[in-house]
Design a protein around this motif. Structure first.
Motif, PDB file in Angstrom:
ATOM      1  N   SER A   1      29.822 -15.344 -26.366  1.00 13.75           N
ATOM      2  CA  SER A   1      30.580 -16.480 -25.835  1.00 13.75           C
ATOM      3  C   SER A   1      31.676 -16.927 -26.800  1.00 13.75           C
ATOM      4  N   PHE A   2      31.509 -16.649 -28.091  1.00 12.15           N
ATOM      5  CA  PHE A   2      32.572 -16.908 -29.067  1.00 12.15           C
ATOM      6  C   PHE A   2      33.154 -15.620 -29.643  1.00 12.15           C
ATOM      7  N   LEU A   3      32.334 -14.605 -29.811  1.00  6.80           N
ATOM      8  CA  LEU A   3      32.793 -13.366 -30.444  1.00  6.80           C
ATOM      9  C   LEU A   3      33.892 -12.681 -29.628  1.00  6.80           C
ATOM     10  N   ASP A   4      33.708 -12.585 -28.313  1.00  7.67           N
ATOM     11  CA  ASP A   4      34.701 -11.891 -27.491  1.00  7.67           C
ATOM     12  C   ASP A   4      36.044 -12.632 -27.443  1.00  7.67           C
ATOM     13  N   PRO A   5      36.059 -13.949 -27.228  1.00  7.21           N
ATOM     14  CA  PRO A   5      37.373 -14.617 -27.221  1.00  7.21           C
ATOM     15  C   PRO A   5      38.138 -14.453 -28.533  1.00  7.21           C
ATOM     16  N   VAL A   6      37.458 -14.550 -29.685  1.00  7.78           N
ATOM     17  CA  VAL A   6      38.207 -14.542 -30.949  1.00  7.78           C
ATOM     18  C   VAL A   6      38.582 -13.132 -31.402  1.00  7.78           C
ATOM     19  N   LEU A   7      37.843 -12.115 -30.947  1.00  7.25           N
ATOM     20  CA  LEU A   7      38.179 -10.744 -31.333  1.00  7.25           C
ATOM     21  C   LEU A   7      38.927  -9.978 -30.237  1.00  7.25           C
ATOM     22  N   ARG A   8      38.620 -10.286 -28.983  1.00  2.00           N
ATOM     23  CA  ARG A   8      39.253  -9.563 -27.875  1.00  2.00           C
ATOM     24  C   ARG A   8      40.260 -10.415 -27.102  1.00  2.00           C
ATOM     25  N   GLY A   9      40.215 -11.721 -27.339  1.00  2.00           N
ATOM     26  CA  GLY A   9      41.146 -12.605 -26.637  1.00  2.00           C
ATOM     27  C   GLY A   9      40.764 -12.909 -25.206  1.00  2.00           C
ATOM     28  N   GLU A  10      39.510 -12.632 -24.843  1.00  2.00           N
ATOM     29  CA  GLU A  10      39.046 -12.927 -23.481  1.00  2.00           C
ATOM     30  C   GLU A  10      37.526 -13.029 -23.471  1.00  2.00           C
ATOM     31  N   TYR A  11      37.002 -13.635 -22.407  1.00  2.00           N
ATOM     32  CA  TYR A  11      35.551 -13.786 -22.254  1.00  2.00           C
ATOM     33  C   TYR A  11      34.955 -12.540 -21.602  1.00  2.00           C
ATOM     34  N   PRO A  12      33.685 -12.251 -21.883  1.00  2.00           N
ATOM     35  CA  PRO A  12      33.022 -11.142 -21.180  1.00  2.00           C
ATOM     36  C   PRO A  12      32.948 -11.436 -19.683  1.00  2.00           C
ATOM     37  N   ALA A  13      33.346 -10.469 -18.869  1.00  2.00           N
ATOM     38  CA  ALA A  13      33.383 -10.674 -17.413  1.00  2.00           C
ATOM     39  C   ALA A  13      32.003 -10.983 -16.856  1.00  2.00           C
ATOM     40  N   ASP A  14      30.948 -10.363 -17.429  1.00  2.00           N
ATOM     41  CA  ASP A  14      29.610 -10.603 -16.874  1.00  2.00           C
ATOM     42  C   ASP A  14      29.082 -11.994 -17.238  1.00  2.00           C
ATOM     43  N   LEU A  15      29.544 -12.568 -18.362  1.00  6.28           N
ATOM     44  CA  LEU A  15      29.176 -13.955 -18.684  1.00  6.28           C
ATOM     45  C   LEU A  15      29.845 -14.908 -17.691  1.00  6.28           C
ATOM     46  N   VAL A  16      31.124 -14.691 -17.426  1.00  6.63           N
ATOM     47  CA  VAL A  16      31.851 -15.536 -16.476  1.00  6.63           C
ATOM     48  C   VAL A  16      31.200 -15.446 -15.093  1.00  6.63           C
ATOM     49  N   ALA A  17      30.867 -14.231 -14.663  1.00  5.79           N
ATOM     50  CA  ALA A  17      30.253 -14.043 -13.339  1.00  5.79           C
ATOM     51  C   ALA A  17      28.894 -14.734 -13.255  1.00  5.79           C
ATOM     52  N   LEU A  18      28.113 -14.633 -14.327  1.00  7.74           N
ATOM     53  CA  LEU A  18      26.786 -15.258 -14.342  1.00  7.74           C
ATOM     54  C   LEU A  18      26.904 -16.777 -14.214  1.00  7.74           C
ATOM     55  N   LEU A  19      27.754 -17.380 -15.038  1.00  9.44           N
ATOM     56  CA  LEU A  19      27.889 -18.844 -14.996  1.00  9.44           C
ATOM     57  C   LEU A  19      28.496 -19.311 -13.680  1.00  9.44           C
ATOM     58  N   LYS A  20      29.407 -18.511 -13.145  1.00  5.59           N
ATOM     59  CA  LYS A  20      30.012 -18.873 -11.861  1.00  5.59           C
ATOM     60  C   LYS A  20      28.965 -18.880 -10.750  1.00  5.59           C
ATOM     61  N   SER A  21      28.045 -17.922 -10.789  1.00  2.00           N
ATOM     62  CA  SER A  21      27.034 -17.821  -9.726  1.00  2.00           C
ATOM     63  C   SER A  21      26.077 -19.009  -9.739  1.00  2.00           C
ATOM     64  N   TYR A  22      25.973 -19.690 -10.891  1.00  2.00           N
ATOM     65  CA  TYR A  22      25.126 -20.884 -10.982  1.00  2.00           C
ATOM     66  C   TYR A  22      25.954 -22.172 -11.036  1.00  2.00           C
ATOM     67  N   ASP A  23      27.255 -22.061 -10.757  1.00  2.00           N
ATOM     68  CA  ASP A  23      28.169 -23.207 -10.755  1.00  2.00           C
ATOM     69  C   ASP A  23      28.139 -23.958 -12.093  1.00  2.00           C
ATOM     70  N   GLN A  24      28.223 -23.204 -13.194  1.00  2.00           N
ATOM     71  CA  GLN A  24      28.180 -23.805 -14.521  1.00  2.00           C
ATOM     72  C   GLN A  24      29.471 -23.575 -15.312  1.00  2.00           C
ATOM     73  N   LEU A  25      30.507 -23.056 -14.673  1.00  2.00           N
ATOM     74  CA  LEU A  25      31.754 -22.800 -15.398  1.00  2.00           C
ATOM     75  C   LEU A  25      32.489 -24.096 -15.695  1.00  2.00           C
ATOM     76  N   PRO A  26      33.106 -24.213 -16.873  1.00  2.00           N
ATOM     77  CA  PRO A  26      33.941 -25.385 -17.163  1.00  2.00           C
ATOM     78  C   PRO A  26      35.248 -25.324 -16.381  1.00  2.00           C
ATOM     79  N   ALA A  27      35.912 -26.456 -16.294  1.00  2.00           N
ATOM     80  CA  ALA A  27      37.223 -26.508 -15.633  1.00  2.00           C
ATOM     81  C   ALA A  27      38.257 -25.787 -16.490  1.00  2.00           C
ATOM     82  N   CYS A  28      39.010 -24.896 -15.866  1.00  2.00           N
ATOM     83  CA  CYS A  28      40.016 -24.101 -16.580  1.00  2.00           C
ATOM     84  C   CYS A  28      41.405 -24.397 -16.026  1.00  2.00           C
TER      85      CYS A  28
END
Length: 458
Positions: A245-272
């Motif tokens: 959740s922190f390693l990918d943004p600071v090294l790759r410049g983006e979030y892992p797609a499967d983390l985003v999909a998981l949180l989205k499926s439980y309606d836990q994503l922050p406002a972007c």
């Protein structure tokens, strides 16, 4: 066997402003919380009773020199420098940090400076802390002020120390203020922290400073109980939430797609906001600090989730106690030195082998006075701990991992959040009554290792 390290390897230790300096002009969340709930702090010892670095910085830096440090990481206190978080700069704080930085450089000890080490100014928390994007902007201004004031002499900057910890402690598990248990708010805090990091990186790049900028992450390798697909999936989700959740943004410049999909499926994503993606992409770092203390061992859940319970990471895994694991009984943490190697290999193989160093590693032990021999603490257990981790670190370097140094937590026994002085971590013993400093056996061992750039181990 002799373990020799590369030339110019960073030997040193780490600390933080809040845990060492003592009372400051601006109130932090820790001062506020302690004033209201001192019972939450071990023996009722709060953040005003730290290891008096504010008074003893000059002699403490001499001790760093005595321990043959060539580098030392500490932090600037946002609340000391800008007491209300957004207003005037405190000239006394500028003088203090100038003196510390100049003295470190004069003694041949390279300063590594962290901008935020858990110490949110209370004035910023009162408007929502990291939940509020205005605080993100206030932090970016604070970072820019630090670069302008000290960037000519500080060549290694870190935006945050262990940014997952305020998320876990303050918004999931009730061990930091503001003691909220709410995953979506936790996700918002984590997301805004990444935005704040990226804005600081952006400001640093825009200023064309001579040094480099990074972040310090506490990485906890997630090991599955078995290779059963259910256990492997559980470990993968734990890794996504607590590491990537922190390693990918600071090294790759983006979030892992499967983390985003998981949180989205439980309606836990922050406002972007649409522009956030560009900002995060600009937050890629020059140098990664790795804090490693313990692994995370997980298994698939054995029982159904209570649908009425708050949404939590533990909906997806259970913690697993591996039989025969080696423990530090005082801290309740597993000691697993190969984890440091596994982290480096993962970075080499999956993240392009970034420039990195071990920014913290350590062992806290209670009641170390038991081990005093001839006036000195004989902490052979700490020497064994360090040398075991260093031997695995050496293996990683010998296999091409781009690790540039090793910093121990910490150089002197210091105040440790809610645990106060329960567990001691230092190379140097601190007598709380007299403030006398006495080098432990581990300090002598580390000084010799740093001097020789090597150590011998059977």
């Amino acid at each position: 066997m002799k373990y020799a390290f590369p030339d110019n390897f960073w030997w040193g230790s780490a600390s933080s402003a809040l845990q060492t300096e003592g009372t400051r002009e601006g109130e932090t969340t820790w001062d506020y919380w302690f004033a209201r709930e001192p019972n939450r702090f071990h023996n009722g010892v709060g953040p005003q009773h730290t290891s008096t670095f504010y008074q003893h910085w000059k002699t403490d830096i001499q001790l760093l020199k005595q321990l043959n440090h060539n580098s030392f990481r500490t932090s600037i206190s946002w609340a000391r420098l800008i007491p209300d978080g957004i207003g005037e700069v405190n000239p006394d704080a500028v003088d203090f940090y100038n003196q510390v930085i100049d003295e470190l450089n004069e003694q041949g000890i390279t300063p590594f400076i962290t901008l935020f080490h858990f110490d949110m100014p209370m004035a910023m928390q009162e408007i929502g802390g990291w939940e509020n994007r205005d605080v993100v902007d206030a932090y970016a201004r604070y970072a820019q002020i630090c670069f302008e004031l000290f960037g000519d002499r500080v060549l290694h900057w870190f935006t945050f120390n262990e940014p997952i910890v305020p998320v876990e402690g303050g918004y999931l598990y009730d061990f930091h203020y503001p003691n909220v248990v709410d995953f979506r708010r936790a996700a918002t805090v984590a997301y805004h922290t990444v935005l704040a990091h990226a804005k600081a990186v952006q400001a640093y790049r825009a200023g064309h400073y001579a040094g480099e900028i990074g972040i310090v992450l506490n990485l906890t390798p997630s090991y599955p109980r078995s290779w059963n697909p259910a256990d492997v999936k559980a470990a993968h989700i734990a890794d996504l939430m607590f590491n990537r959740s922190f390693l990918d943004p600071v090294l790759r410049g983006e979030y892992p797609a499967d983390l985003v999909a998981l949180l989205k499926s439980y309606d836990q994503l922050p406002a972007c906001k649409p522009e956030d993606g560009f900002l995060i992409a600009e937050g890629k770092i020059d140098l990664l600090g790795i804090n490693y203390y313990q692994p995370r061992r997980v298994k698939c859940r054995d029982s159904a989730v209570n649908p009425q319970a708050p949404f939590m990471p533990e909906w997806f895994f259970d913690n697993y106690e591996m039989p025969g694991r080696k423990m530090n009984p005082y801290r309740g943490w597993e000691i697993y030195a190969p984890g440091i190697y596994d982290i480096l290999v993962n970075l080499r193989d999956h993240y392009g082998n970034p420039r990195c160093f071990i920014s913290e590693n350590g062992m806290g032990v209670e009641n170390e006075q038991r081990f005093i021999e001839n006036g000195q603490i004989n902490d052979q257990y700490r020497i064994d701990f360090i040398s075991e981790h260093l031997s695995w670190l050496h293996k990683g370097i010998s296999e091409g991992c781009n690790c540039l140094g090793y910093h121990m937590w910490t150089f002197i026994d210091n105040w440790s959040w809610c645990n106060a002085y329960k567990n001691r971590y230092g190379f140097i013993q601190l007598d709380l009554e007299t403030q006398q400093r006495t080098i432990k056996k581990s300090g002598e061992w580390f000084a010799a290792t740093a001097l020789n750039n090597s150590f011998d181990k059977e």
